[in-house]
Write an enzyme that holds these catalytic residues in place. Structure first.
Site, PDB file in Angstrom:
ATOM      1  N   ILE A   1      22.989  46.434  48.095  1.00 32.97           N
ATOM      2  CA  ILE A   1      23.951  47.536  48.153  1.00 32.97           C
ATOM      3  C   ILE A   1      24.209  47.939  49.608  1.00 32.97           C
ATOM      4  O   ILE A   1      23.340  48.532  50.267  1.00 32.97           O
ATOM      5  CB  ILE A   1      23.443  48.750  47.328  1.00 32.97           C
ATOM      6  CG1 ILE A   1      23.099  48.324  45.893  1.00 32.97           C
ATOM      7  CG2 ILE A   1      24.475  49.878  47.361  1.00 32.97           C
ATOM      8  CD1 ILE A   1      24.246  47.674  45.121  1.00 32.97           C
TER       9      ILE A   1
ATOM     10  N   ARG B   1      34.510  26.415  80.907  1.00 28.27           N
ATOM     11  CA  ARG B   1      33.402  25.451  80.862  1.00 28.27           C
ATOM     12  C   ARG B   1      33.905  24.072  81.323  1.00 28.27           C
ATOM     13  O   ARG B   1      34.870  23.549  80.751  1.00 28.27           O
ATOM     14  CB  ARG B   1      32.891  25.359  79.423  1.00 28.27           C
ATOM     15  CG  ARG B   1      31.950  24.212  79.141  1.00 28.27           C
ATOM     16  CD  ARG B   1      30.571  24.502  79.643  1.00 28.27           C
ATOM     17  NE  ARG B   1      29.611  23.537  79.128  1.00 28.27           N
ATOM     18  CZ  ARG B   1      28.377  23.423  79.617  1.00 28.27           C
ATOM     19  NH1 ARG B   1      27.974  24.192  80.618  1.00 28.27           N
ATOM     20  NH2 ARG B   1      27.551  22.536  79.102  1.00 28.27           N
TER      21      ARG B   1
ATOM     22  N   GLU C   1      31.475  40.606  46.890  1.00 31.55           N
ATOM     23  CA  GLU C   1      32.748  41.060  46.289  1.00 31.55           C
ATOM     24  C   GLU C   1      33.436  39.915  45.522  1.00 31.55           C
ATOM     25  O   GLU C   1      34.650  39.766  45.529  1.00 31.55           O
ATOM     26  CB  GLU C   1      33.660  41.693  47.344  1.00 31.55           C
ATOM     27  CG  GLU C   1      32.978  42.918  47.959  1.00 31.55           C
ATOM     28  CD  GLU C   1      33.905  43.969  48.497  1.00 31.55           C
ATOM     29  OE1 GLU C   1      35.053  44.061  48.015  1.00 31.55           O
ATOM     30  OE2 GLU C   1      33.465  44.724  49.376  1.00 31.55           O
TER      31      GLU C   1
HETATM   32  N1  COS Z   1      41.610  45.581  36.963  1.00 29.19           N
HETATM   33  C1  COS Z   1      41.563  46.366  35.865  1.00 29.19           C
HETATM   34  N2  COS Z   1      40.989  45.979  34.713  1.00 29.19           N
HETATM   35  C2  COS Z   1      40.462  44.750  34.688  1.00 29.19           C
HETATM   36  C3  COS Z   1      40.473  43.893  35.791  1.00 29.19           C
HETATM   37  C4  COS Z   1      41.097  44.343  36.954  1.00 29.19           C
HETATM   38  N3  COS Z   1      41.151  43.565  38.038  1.00 29.19           N
HETATM   39  N4  COS Z   1      39.857  42.741  35.460  1.00 29.19           N
HETATM   40  C5  COS Z   1      39.470  42.866  34.193  1.00 29.19           C
HETATM   41  N5  COS Z   1      39.825  44.078  33.730  1.00 29.19           N
HETATM   42  C6  COS Z   1      39.619  44.592  32.380  1.00 29.19           C
HETATM   43  C7  COS Z   1      40.373  43.698  31.385  1.00 29.19           C
HETATM   44  O1  COS Z   1      41.674  44.195  31.195  1.00 29.19           O
HETATM   45  C8  COS Z   1      39.533  43.812  30.152  1.00 29.19           C
HETATM   46  O2  COS Z   1      39.851  45.013  29.488  1.00 29.19           O
HETATM   47  P1  COS Z   1      39.836  45.153  27.869  1.00 29.19           P
HETATM   48  O3  COS Z   1      38.414  45.238  27.474  1.00 29.19           O
HETATM   49  O4  COS Z   1      40.553  46.437  27.603  1.00 29.19           O
HETATM   50  O5  COS Z   1      40.521  43.957  27.319  1.00 29.19           O
HETATM   51  C9  COS Z   1      38.132  43.945  30.703  1.00 29.19           C
HETATM   52  O6  COS Z   1      38.248  44.452  32.026  1.00 29.19           O
HETATM   53  C10 COS Z   1      37.367  42.644  30.714  1.00 29.19           C
HETATM   54  O7  COS Z   1      38.123  41.754  31.468  1.00 29.19           O
HETATM   55  P2  COS Z   1      37.806  40.208  31.557  1.00 29.19           P
HETATM   56  O8  COS Z   1      37.783  39.632  30.181  1.00 29.19           O
HETATM   57  O9  COS Z   1      38.690  39.632  32.571  1.00 29.19           O
HETATM   58  O10 COS Z   1      36.341  40.184  32.122  1.00 29.19           O
HETATM   59  P3  COS Z   1      35.457  38.936  32.150  1.00 29.19           P
HETATM   60  O11 COS Z   1      34.171  39.414  31.592  1.00 29.19           O
HETATM   61  O12 COS Z   1      36.072  37.724  31.564  1.00 29.19           O
HETATM   62  O13 COS Z   1      35.347  38.535  33.702  1.00 29.19           O
HETATM   63  C11 COS Z   1      34.554  38.624  35.897  1.00 29.19           C
HETATM   64  C12 COS Z   1      34.726  39.249  34.524  1.00 29.19           C
HETATM   65  C13 COS Z   1      33.592  37.448  35.957  1.00 29.19           C
HETATM   66  C14 COS Z   1      35.878  38.276  36.506  1.00 29.19           C
HETATM   67  C15 COS Z   1      33.958  39.825  36.589  1.00 29.19           C
HETATM   68  O14 COS Z   1      32.729  40.128  36.000  1.00 29.19           O
HETATM   69  C16 COS Z   1      33.838  39.687  38.062  1.00 29.19           C
HETATM   70  O15 COS Z   1      34.797  39.879  38.807  1.00 29.19           O
HETATM   71  N6  COS Z   1      32.615  39.387  38.513  1.00 29.19           N
HETATM   72  C17 COS Z   1      32.334  39.406  39.925  1.00 29.19           C
HETATM   73  C18 COS Z   1      31.748  40.724  40.232  1.00 29.19           C
HETATM   74  C19 COS Z   1      31.728  40.970  41.684  1.00 29.19           C
HETATM   75  O16 COS Z   1      32.721  40.792  42.375  1.00 29.19           O
HETATM   76  N7  COS Z   1      30.589  41.412  42.143  1.00 29.19           N
HETATM   77  C20 COS Z   1      30.451  41.784  43.497  1.00 29.19           C
HETATM   78  C21 COS Z   1      30.003  43.207  43.499  1.00 29.19           C
HETATM   79  S1  COS Z   1      30.319  44.057  44.941  1.00 29.19           S
HETATM   80  S2  COS Z   1      29.349  43.126  46.325  1.00 29.19           S
END
Ligand code: COS
Length: 383
Positions: free
Chosen positions: A157, A267, A362
């Site tokens: 974090i 250099r 991210e």
């Molecule tokens: N903005 C708003 N809503 C979003 C969204 C976005 N960019 N992406 C997804 N959602 C919503 C979808 O609309 C869906 O909503 P409903 O339940 O109402 O249908 C829900 O969230 C789930 O979406 P999705 O099916 O796309 O999620 P997945 O579980 O398939 O995918 C990933 C998720 C893997 C893409 C996600 O977990 C991810 O981005 N992981 C990486 C996390 C990350 O970046 N970590 C770093 C942390 S900070 S260092």
């Protein structure tokens, strides 16, 4: 590279560059060695408006557009990615979430000090067992009367050790992403413990922490947005955060270019500046094209945000390309520097170490590719 930036954007870009050349660049090696920036830099950036770039003036920010934000992030990335990360997470991931989803009271309490640099925010999503698979996080928030009691842990974090407030994602409901809610937790809440992670490859000046919550009680009005909305808050915030990381990476690539050109011009080997050798020019050309290509992807994504258009896939493309370009460019820069690239008398080894995490946090490069691939094919490869 100029593409019709406004006078305001250009003015803020040079103001930021001058500030960072004076207040950050001369100290970055010492901060890197000490594994801590001088945190006084946060208040100084607050005075300049950098901690509240896209936050409206009524909440203490300077109300700039996303393009100006991207320009500032590029300058920060060029100067010191550790400092860029502090801003991106406090102002960006935490501040922008509060702006988008907070109540008036939450905005007054947290957003204004964050925007002014008198308070710092962190973003508590990643857990020891859930990084890419954020929808399955395990930190649990249990309702007890007018409170929630939170137990669990977070890892990697940014700002965790310094933060005054943590935007914390915890499970209030059942399995999956719909059971997740977001909370704004003051970091002095009993049961909130933090431990700084030392010995990182890069971003050594930035506090990266492990957080643990044990029987941590917060009032129900600490919830940000609605119950069960946490995953959407995290995902929509990360879309913008990815532009910020990508812009910072453009800054790394530009720094690699500037340092490599300057070094190659002075250099000499075999009786002439190495800048005159074809293979050194090959390195410089590769970095130069990466800088322009990455910047254009970032500007496209920022412009989409400013025009209110969908920008998520453009942000993923910018983040994927710019982060890989930063690693590539820093590696090439070290090659041009030879042995001097391997010691911290010159900054290119720091660019390499700092760049390396950009393809991880991210959203890893692999996650960005799956998001882009799903957009192109209409088929999700996540499950
Ligand atoms: N903005 C708003 N809503 C979003 C969204 C976005 N960019 N992406 C997804 N959602 C919503 C979808 O609309 C869906 O909503 P409903 O339940 O109402 O249908 C829900 O969230 C789930 O979406 P999705 O099916 O796309 O999620 P997945 O579980 O398939 O995918 C990933 C998720 C893997 C893409 C996600 O977990 C991810 O981005 N992981 C990486 C996390 C990350 O970046 N970590 C770093 C942390 S900070 S260092």
């Amino acid at each position: 590279m100029d593409l019709s930036l406004t006078e305001d954007q250009l003015a803020f870009q040079s103001l930021t560059r001058e500030f960072l050349d004076r207040e950050v660049v001369p100290h970055r090696t010492e901060w890197d060695r000490a594994e801590s920036v001088d945190t006084a830099i946060i208040a100084k950036m607050g005075e300049l408006g950098i901690m509240g770039l896209t936050i409206p003036e009524e909440y203490g920010g300077v109300g700039m557009d996303t393009m100006t934000y991207a320009l500032a992030m590029e300058e920060l990335g060029r100067a010191d990615s550790s400092v860029r990360g502090i801003v991106s997470v406090s102002n960006g991931l935490c501040g922008k979430s509060i702006l988008a989803y907070g109540t008036e009271e939450q905005k007054q309490r947290w957003l204004t000090p964050i925007a002014q640099g008198t308070a710092v925010g962190c973003f508590g999503l990643t857990e020891p067992d859930n990084g890419s698979d954020a929808g399955n996080l395990r930190t649990r928030a249990r309702r007890e009367g007018d409170d929630f009691v939170i137990d669990g842990s977070k890892v990697f974090i940014t700002n965790g050790t310094w933060a005054d407030v943590c935007l914390l994602f915890a499970r209030t409901g059942g399995e999956g992403h719909r059971g997740i809610s977001a909370f704004l937790v003051p970091t002095d809440t009993p049961g909130f413990e933090r431990r700084e992670i030392k010995g990182k490859l890069g971003l050594r000046g930035q506090a990266t922490s492990e957080l643990t919550f044990t029987g941590m009680r917060v009032p129900a009005d600490a919830m940000l947005g609605e119950e069960g909305q946490g995953f959407k808050i995290a995902m929509s915030t990360l879309d913008k955060g990815r532009i910020s990381v990508a812009a910072g990476c453009v800054g790394i690539v530009r720094a690699c270019l500037e340092e490599t050109v300057a070094y190659a011009q002075q250099r000499t080997q075999f009786g002439r500046p190495i800048a005159g050798f074809q293979m050194v020019q090959d390195i410089i050309a590769e970095i130069s094209v990466d800088a322009d290509a990455a910047r254009l992807l970032v500007w496209r994504a920022a412009d989409l945000v400013d025009r209110g258009e969908p920008f998520g896939v453009a942000a993923s493309k910018a983040k994927l390309f710019a982060s890989e370009a930063a690693v590539r460019s820093a590696n090439l820069a070290i090659q041009a520097f030879g042995g001097y690239g391997f010691i911290d008398e010159y900054p290119v080894q720091k660019f390499m170490r700092d760049a390396r995490v950009m393809t991880l946090y991210e959203g890893t490069s692999q996650i960005q590719k799956l998001l882009i691939g799903r957009h192109e094919t209409g088929i999700s490869a996540f499950l």
